[in-house]
Design a protein around this motif. Structure first.
Motif, PDB file in Angstrom:
ATOM      1  N   GLY A 153       0.828  -1.210   0.000  1.00 16.89           N
ATOM      2  CA  GLY A 153       0.000   0.000   0.000  1.00 16.89           C
ATOM      3  C   GLY A 153       0.861   1.258   0.000  1.00 16.89           C
ATOM      4  N   THR A 154       1.929   1.239   0.776  1.00 18.68           N
ATOM      5  CA  THR A 154       2.837   2.395   0.857  1.00 18.68           C
ATOM      6  C   THR A 154       3.415   2.708  -0.523  1.00 18.68           C
ATOM      7  N   GLN A 155       3.850   1.694  -1.232  1.00 21.38           N
ATOM      8  CA  GLN A 155       4.445   1.913  -2.559  1.00 21.38           C
ATOM      9  C   GLN A 155       3.374   2.266  -3.600  1.00 21.38           C
ATOM     10  N   GLY A 160      -7.912 -13.915   9.964  1.00 24.66           N
ATOM     11  CA  GLY A 160      -6.630 -14.038   9.263  1.00 24.66           C
ATOM     12  C   GLY A 160      -6.696 -14.978   8.088  1.00 24.66           C
ATOM     13  N   LYS A 161      -7.889 -15.153   7.510  1.00 21.36           N
ATOM     14  CA  LYS A 161      -8.044 -16.095   6.383  1.00 21.36           C
ATOM     15  C   LYS A 161      -8.288 -15.348   5.094  1.00 21.36           C
ATOM     16  N   LEU A 162      -7.968 -15.990   3.995  1.00 21.96           N
ATOM     17  CA  LEU A 162      -8.254 -15.408   2.698  1.00 21.96           C
ATOM     18  C   LEU A 162      -9.746 -15.529   2.407  1.00 21.96           C
ATOM     19  N   ASP A 207      -3.216  -4.568  -6.301  1.00 23.31           N
ATOM     20  CA  ASP A 207      -2.549  -4.677  -4.995  1.00 23.31           C
ATOM     21  C   ASP A 207      -3.323  -5.711  -4.163  1.00 23.31           C
ATOM     22  N   GLY A 208      -2.689  -6.850  -3.926  1.00 22.95           N
ATOM     23  CA  GLY A 208      -3.353  -7.880  -3.117  1.00 22.95           C
ATOM     24  C   GLY A 208      -4.129  -8.884  -3.941  1.00 22.95           C
ATOM     25  N   PHE A 209      -3.987  -8.832  -5.226  1.00 21.70           N
ATOM     26  CA  PHE A 209      -4.637  -9.774  -6.135  1.00 21.70           C
ATOM     27  C   PHE A 209      -3.724  -9.957  -7.346  1.00 21.70           C
ATOM     28  N   PRO A 210      -3.455 -11.185  -7.803  1.00 25.35           N
ATOM     29  CA  PRO A 210      -3.924 -12.450  -7.257  1.00 25.35           C
ATOM     30  C   PRO A 210      -3.073 -12.927  -6.078  1.00 25.35           C
ATOM     31  N   ARG A 211      -3.705 -13.710  -5.197  1.00 28.61           N
ATOM     32  CA  ARG A 211      -3.009 -14.267  -4.037  1.00 28.61           C
ATOM     33  C   ARG A 211      -2.951 -15.779  -4.063  1.00 28.61           C
ATOM     34  N   THR A 212      -3.669 -16.403  -4.983  1.00 30.86           N
ATOM     35  CA  THR A 212      -3.670 -17.868  -5.089  1.00 30.86           C
ATOM     36  C   THR A 212      -3.531 -18.223  -6.570  1.00 30.86           C
ATOM     37  N   GLY A 236       2.681  -2.320  14.372  1.00 29.50           N
ATOM     38  CA  GLY A 236       2.849  -0.871  14.559  1.00 29.50           C
ATOM     39  C   GLY A 236       2.103  -0.022  13.543  1.00 29.50           C
ATOM     40  N   ARG A 237       1.362  -0.667  12.658  1.00 31.93           N
ATOM     41  CA  ARG A 237       0.686   0.118  11.609  1.00 31.93           C
ATOM     42  C   ARG A 237      -0.530   0.869  12.160  1.00 31.93           C
ATOM     43  N   ARG A 238      -0.718   2.092  11.706  1.00 34.50           N
ATOM     44  CA  ARG A 238      -1.906   2.889  12.023  1.00 34.50           C
ATOM     45  C   ARG A 238      -2.383   3.547  10.734  1.00 34.50           C
ATOM     46  N   ILE A 249      -1.237   5.730   5.431  1.00 32.45           N
ATOM     47  CA  ILE A 249      -0.746   4.680   6.315  1.00 32.45           C
ATOM     48  C   ILE A 249       0.508   5.170   7.051  1.00 32.45           C
ATOM     49  N   TYR A 250       0.541   4.928   8.367  1.00 33.29           N
ATOM     50  CA  TYR A 250       1.712   5.312   9.168  1.00 33.29           C
ATOM     51  C   TYR A 250       2.216   4.095   9.926  1.00 33.29           C
ATOM     52  N   HIS A 251       3.383   4.257  10.557  1.00 35.07           N
ATOM     53  CA  HIS A 251       3.900   3.232  11.465  1.00 35.07           C
ATOM     54  C   HIS A 251       4.451   3.954  12.684  1.00 35.07           C
TER      55      HIS A 251
END
Ligand code: AP5
Length: 266
Positions: free
Chosen positions: A65-67, A110-112, A139-144, A177-179, A187-189
């Protein structure tokens, strides 16, 4: 269309989708695609010659996300984050039987989210005119492998697959530490990217950002990563994501602007 448009329309009518997560069985009905043919093959020629089609992959909290913030701005492409789409759906409606409720159940465990559901959502979003005209950053696709295969079968041909490589222990520290600023989504840390003093009070922690959950997400990432990378070997570039955000950004920029075969900057 609103960013969560796919959700608004995707889960109202039959056929239905049923699954079990955390001991709870849920049923969410999926709608017809209406005027959008999500099975259509996307012609690369329909896109502007200069528009980019990118995929970014990395473990949980690897800095995707940061990038994506600067990449989407620099190349004027649409940032499509499946995690954001799901969180928007939860914020909008998490009542029983809604897609928001289903998504929250998976994410908080914590599941897909199941492949059928997320593939449907992605397909509906990526055929929208903005993605077709300007290009996109997935971003975050594809994961499988199933998600990667769905993209390929749809005729979606990205130019570059960016892989951000970060050791597991670093990932856990970043998750914890993400906020996030609910006002502008920044997004911060707490340690690595401290927020300005005046906005500290309004920052939120994602409901899935705890250590136990992070390990589960990491396990699933390791189970799937090789099979996804395999599908995009020929267009993959890999960066060392353990360095500072600026240094990761510089590596990605060099790779994108000196586009070539599989390469690595360590
Ligand atoms: P998603 O939101 O995609 O979560 P994720 O993959 O775990 O990635 P994150 O958003 O947590 O992290 P990021 O890589 O964007 O890192 P960030 O830039 O924030 O998905 C959430 C959930 O939705 C999934 O668990 C799943 O349930 C579901 N889902 C989503 N897509 C799905 C799909 N396709 N299929 C099925 N289910 C799906 O950075 C993290 C922190 O580190 C920040 O605090 C940041 O400031 C800091 N940081 C970033 N870069 C650096 C750096 N270089 N050095 C130091 N700190 C840094």
């Amino acid at each position: 269309r609103k960013p969560w448009g796919a959700f608004e329309s995707a889960f109202v009518r039959s056929p239905s989708f049923t699954d079990e997560v955390g001991g709870i069985e849920s049923e969410v009905r999926m709608e017809d695609e209406g005027d959008i043919d999500v099975n259509q093959e996307l012609s690369p020629l329909a896109m502007s010659e200069s528009s980019r089609r990118l995929i970014i992959m990395g473990g949980p909290a690897s800095g995707k996300g940061t990038q994506c913030e600067w990449i989407s701005r620099r190349y004027n492409i649409v940032h499509l984050s499946t995690g954001d789409l799901l969180r928007n759906a939860v914020a909008k409606d998490a009542s029983p039987g809604s897609i928001g409720a289903l998504a929250k159940m998976y994410m908080d465990n914590g599941k897909l989210v199941p492949d059928d559901v997320i593939i449907h959502i992605l397909k509906e979003r990526i055929v929208q005119p903005d993605c077709q005209e300007r290009g996109y950053l997935l971003d975050g696709f594809p994961r499988t492998r199933a998600q990667a295969t769905a993209l390929i079968e749809m005729g979606i041909r990205p130019d570059t697959f960016i892989f951000i490589d970060v050791p597991d222990e670093v990932l856990i520290e970043r998750v914890v530490g993400r906020r996030m600023d609910p006002v502008d989504g920044k997004i911060y840390h707490l340690t690595f990217k401290p927020p300005p003093e005046e906005i500290k009070g309004r920052l939120i922690t994602r409901s899935d950002d705890n250590e136990e959950n992070a390990w589960k997400r990491l396990r699933q990432f390791h189970e799937n990563v090789s099979s996804v990378k395999e599908c995009f070997q020929d267009i993959m570039v890999q960066v060392d994501g353990a360095s500072s955000p600026d240094s990761v950004a510089e590596s990605i920029k060099i790779l994108l602007e000196r586009k070539g075969p599989t390469s690595r900057i360590a």
